[in-house]
Design an enzyme around this catalytic site. Sequence first.
Site, mmCIF file in Angstrom:
data_model
loop_
_atom_site.group_PDB
_atom_site.id
_atom_site.type_symbol
_atom_site.label_atom_id
_atom_site.label_comp_id
_atom_site.label_asym_id
_atom_site.label_seq_id
_atom_site.Cartn_x
_atom_site.Cartn_y
_atom_site.Cartn_z
ATOM 1 N N GLY A 139 0.801 -1.214 0.000
ATOM 2 C CA GLY A 139 0.000 0.000 0.000
ATOM 3 C C GLY A 139 0.836 1.268 0.000
ATOM 4 N N SER A 140 0.457 2.215 0.845
ATOM 5 C CA SER A 140 1.063 3.547 0.806
ATOM 6 C C SER A 140 2.493 3.616 1.316
ATOM 7 C CB SER A 140 0.189 4.542 1.575
ATOM 8 O OG SER A 140 -0.944 4.886 0.801
ATOM 9 N N VAL A 141 3.044 2.522 1.788
ATOM 10 C CA VAL A 141 4.491 2.502 2.025
ATOM 11 C C VAL A 141 5.215 2.853 0.722
ATOM 12 C CG1 VAL A 141 6.448 1.048 2.699
ATOM 13 C CG2 VAL A 141 4.280 0.849 3.923
ATOM 14 N N LYS B 270 4.701 5.270 -1.054
ATOM 15 C CA LYS B 270 4.902 6.720 -1.162
ATOM 16 C C LYS B 270 6.314 7.141 -0.765
ATOM 17 C CE LYS B 270 0.061 8.143 -0.838
ATOM 18 N NZ LYS B 270 -0.530 6.833 -1.137
#
Length: 372
Positions: free
Chosen positions: A60-62, A64
């Site tokens: 997921g947003s890791v 980013k």
Amino acid sequence: MRNPLDPAALDAAIEDVHRAGVPGLFAEVRDGEEVWRGAAGVADVATGRPVTADMRHRVGSVTKTFVAAAVLRLVEGGRIALDAPIGRYLPELVPGARGEAITVRMLINHTSGLAEFLPYAYPSLKGMPVVADTGPQSLEDHRFTRFDPVELIGMGVAAPAVGTPGGAPGVYSNTNYLLLARLLEEVTGTEAERHITREVIERAGLRDTTFPTGPHIEGPHSRLYEAWFGMIDPPRDHSVCDMSYAGPAASLISTVADLNRFYRLLLAGEIVSPSSLARMRRVGPVISQDGRPIDYGLGLHPMEGAEPGAFWGHGGTVWGGGTLAMIRADGERQMAVAVNLQRWNRIDSSGRPTPHPVDDALARFHRLALYG
């Protein structure tokens, strides 16, 4: 004072999270050269296949942090100006005065004021962030939908603004990071996923970290069970899913070992320069996707529950999966943990998620992993 790892206590704590209701989870905890890897529960509730600590996982947003690092490396090379307006690079995506007001930095730290596109791409999520006003049907309807990133960005740009450019608090939005991916492509002439792979993933020597090439996770992995706050009962497997709904903002596949290696090298100044790392750690107030106030830097933020500034990292969720990676500021103590259930909390009469034993069990595991 150093608190060495306690393998028996970590084994018991991760097992407690499984007993509290997560089908399966796995983690790696490091203290200097000491390493503990553990897993508890099952990767498949139908067959009883166990989870193992080396499994690949949608993080997921890791993702980013990887995107931010790729952008900052181009800033270091003089190819992107951090405080330049995004309209200078992508005038067709963020046109007019808005494109002149929103800078690259504002995209990275979520202070652009651009809205989240997900409730517009997934109609049953239109009630976000009020969970009780949402439903899970769109998750199934769009399981294999191939989204166009330009269309997703357009949804976020066309939606009512959630703040003024540079204003505080910022509001967390995946629209920002899809724009950053397009920025990477505009400047380098290379697909964003390929550029991030070459400049960040391969630079860090990550052998099990890739962007997806289809709806399946390649290699050993767990199924991912989505409960959507008790509205999917029993939780449904969403491990097979077209991740174009997240794109380079949140689609990366990795392992807990690779994530720990990445954050260790990042904080050591081996991915971006020390001055860029200092920029990443300069934070301001942001409202998270679940409505909580957090401090956020450039793709990196101090983690809740730790001493202020003591631990840094990022969390991430996808349909059915969750990941959290944290590292102490001195780079010595760190943890990465992956779970194969999401949104396990049910909704109370006021429409808010209720506490669940998983929350306390995970918090206990995090404390033990980080502080001993």
